[in-house]
Design a protein around this motif. Structure first.
Motif, PDB file in Angstrom:
ATOM      1  N   UNK A  18       7.640  -9.788 -11.281  1.00 17.58           N
ATOM      2  CA  UNK A  18       7.635  -8.442 -11.144  1.00 17.58           C
ATOM      3  C   UNK A  18       6.409  -7.619 -10.814  1.00 17.58           C
ATOM      4  N   UNK A  19       5.339  -8.032 -11.444  1.00 17.34           N
ATOM      5  CA  UNK A  19       3.975  -7.507 -10.927  1.00 17.34           C
ATOM      6  C   UNK A  19       3.778  -7.843  -9.571  1.00 17.34           C
TER       7      UNK A  19
ATOM      8  N   UNK B 206     -11.536 -16.316  -7.961  1.00 18.40           N
ATOM      9  CA  UNK B 206     -11.446 -17.007  -9.279  1.00 18.40           C
ATOM     10  C   UNK B 206     -10.631 -16.471 -10.295  1.00 18.40           C
ATOM     11  N   UNK B 207     -10.765 -15.187 -10.341  1.00 17.82           N
ATOM     12  CA  UNK B 207      -9.953 -14.315 -11.392  1.00 17.82           C
ATOM     13  C   UNK B 207      -8.377 -14.343 -10.903  1.00 17.82           C
ATOM     14  N   UNK B 208      -7.993 -14.444  -9.655  1.00 16.97           N
ATOM     15  CA  UNK B 208      -7.007 -14.440  -9.200  1.00 16.97           C
ATOM     16  C   UNK B 208      -6.036 -15.591  -9.293  1.00 16.97           C
ATOM     17  N   UNK B 209      -6.504 -16.800  -9.935  1.00 23.42           N
ATOM     18  CA  UNK B 209      -6.014 -18.069 -10.097  1.00 23.42           C
ATOM     19  C   UNK B 209      -4.875 -17.977 -11.240  1.00 23.42           C
ATOM     20  N   UNK B 210      -4.014 -18.811 -11.171  1.00 20.50           N
ATOM     21  CA  UNK B 210      -2.994 -18.971 -12.158  1.00 20.50           C
ATOM     22  C   UNK B 210      -3.426 -19.165 -13.717  1.00 20.50           C
TER      23      UNK B 210
ATOM     24  N   UNK C 201       6.688 -18.595 -14.233  1.00 22.16           N
ATOM     25  CA  UNK C 201       6.860 -17.092 -13.632  1.00 22.16           C
ATOM     26  C   UNK C 201       5.950 -16.215 -14.268  1.00 22.16           C
ATOM     27  N   UNK C 202       5.330 -16.575 -15.575  1.00 19.19           N
ATOM     28  CA  UNK C 202       4.449 -15.617 -16.130  1.00 19.19           C
ATOM     29  C   UNK C 202       2.998 -15.796 -15.774  1.00 19.19           C
ATOM     30  N   UNK C 203       2.915 -17.096 -14.942  1.00 25.17           N
ATOM     31  CA  UNK C 203       1.380 -17.203 -14.972  1.00 25.17           C
ATOM     32  C   UNK C 203       0.491 -16.130 -14.072  1.00 25.17           C
ATOM     33  N   UNK C 204       1.197 -15.432 -13.118  1.00 18.40           N
ATOM     34  CA  UNK C 204       0.425 -14.373 -12.376  1.00 18.40           C
ATOM     35  C   UNK C 204       0.624 -13.028 -13.130  1.00 18.40           C
TER      36      UNK C 204
END
Length: 251
Positions: A69-70, A203-207, A4-7
């Motif tokens: 949430x984000x 690349x920065x969008x990855x988990x 849940x927190x990875x993103x």
């Protein structure tokens, strides 16, 4: 860190740099589902609403179920203009939706985060009889030289990197989720064209990517910049083969 927190903290960059899905795939989806005006389409793990918006352009009721949430907040900002958009807090295993409310369940770039057995049970609960479940991924061509080098950079700077998400997707792993004989697989080309900003952003969008303020982030970005500059074409960009693979079936 749980799934849940990875993103968390990556929603804006995710929304800006993740690719959408080919219109040919959306055409195929609507051809198979053929929704009426009363149909309810449910997207599970909807993130920042990339596919959600493509669905809303063609249909007037899409429930987007997202636990982070984000990610959900960015989707709500981006999609507020669509009157048929319903943002909903829930998980794949516990959507908190009503029984038999859905005419489609679709998960884009998300099923690999789910508990398959619990998700199957939840699909059976919320779907109307005979309705489809669709699982879809945008997949990078991991055999392309630039992607092999990209993976090496990820292994160096990202402790949680275990391969690109599409590499974890196999027919043998996905088809058994569906009722025997019900799964059909479709695939569409979805080429991506990057400049330096979009290549780094993707690349920065990855988990697994280092978050802002982490000690690995500057080195990660520097290595990606070097890779881009070495591999860019005569026009100053990168072209990377992607395919979109969808699994259509019943559970």
């Amino acid at each position: 860190m749980n799934n849940l927190c990875k993103f968390t903290g990556k929603a804006e960059v995710y929304s800006k740099y993740r690719p959408s899905y080919p219109e040919a795939f959306v055409d195929e989806l609507f051809r198979r589902v053929h929704p009426t005006e009363e149909s309810v389409l449910v997207e599970i793990g909807s993130g920042t609403g990339i596919l959600t918006e493509q669905l809303l352009r063609r249909h007037n009721c899409v429930i987007a179920v997202e636990p982070n949430d984000d990610m959900r907040s960015v989707a709500e900002q981006n999609l507020s203009r669509y009157t048929g958009f319903v943002s909903h807090i829930g998980t794949a295993e516990n959507t908190l939706l009503e029984n038999s409310c859905a005419d489609l369940v679709i998960a884009a770039q998300a099923f690999h985060w789910f508990d398959p057995e619990a998700f199957r049970k939840e699909c059976r609960r919320i779907l109307r009889p005979g309705a489809l479940v669709v699982l879809v991924w945008n997949m990078r061509d991991g055999n392309a030289p630039v992607m092999r080098e990209n993976a090496e950079i990820c292994r160096t700077f990202c402790p949680d990197f275990h391969g690109f998400s599409g590499e974890a997707v196999s027919d043998e792993g996905i088809v058994p989720f569906f009722l025997p004989g019900s799964c059909e697989i479709v695939e569409f080309e979805n080429p991506q064209f990057y400049d330096l900003e979009t290549f780094i952003g993707r690349n920065l969008s990855s988990s697994y990517a280092p978050v802002a303020g982490s000690e690995q982030r500057d080195g990660f970005i520097a290595a990606l910049t070097d890779l881009f500059n070495r591999r860019k074409n005569a026009e100053g960009g990168l072209s990377v083969r992607h395919v979109t693979r969808g699994y259509f079936g019943r559970v």
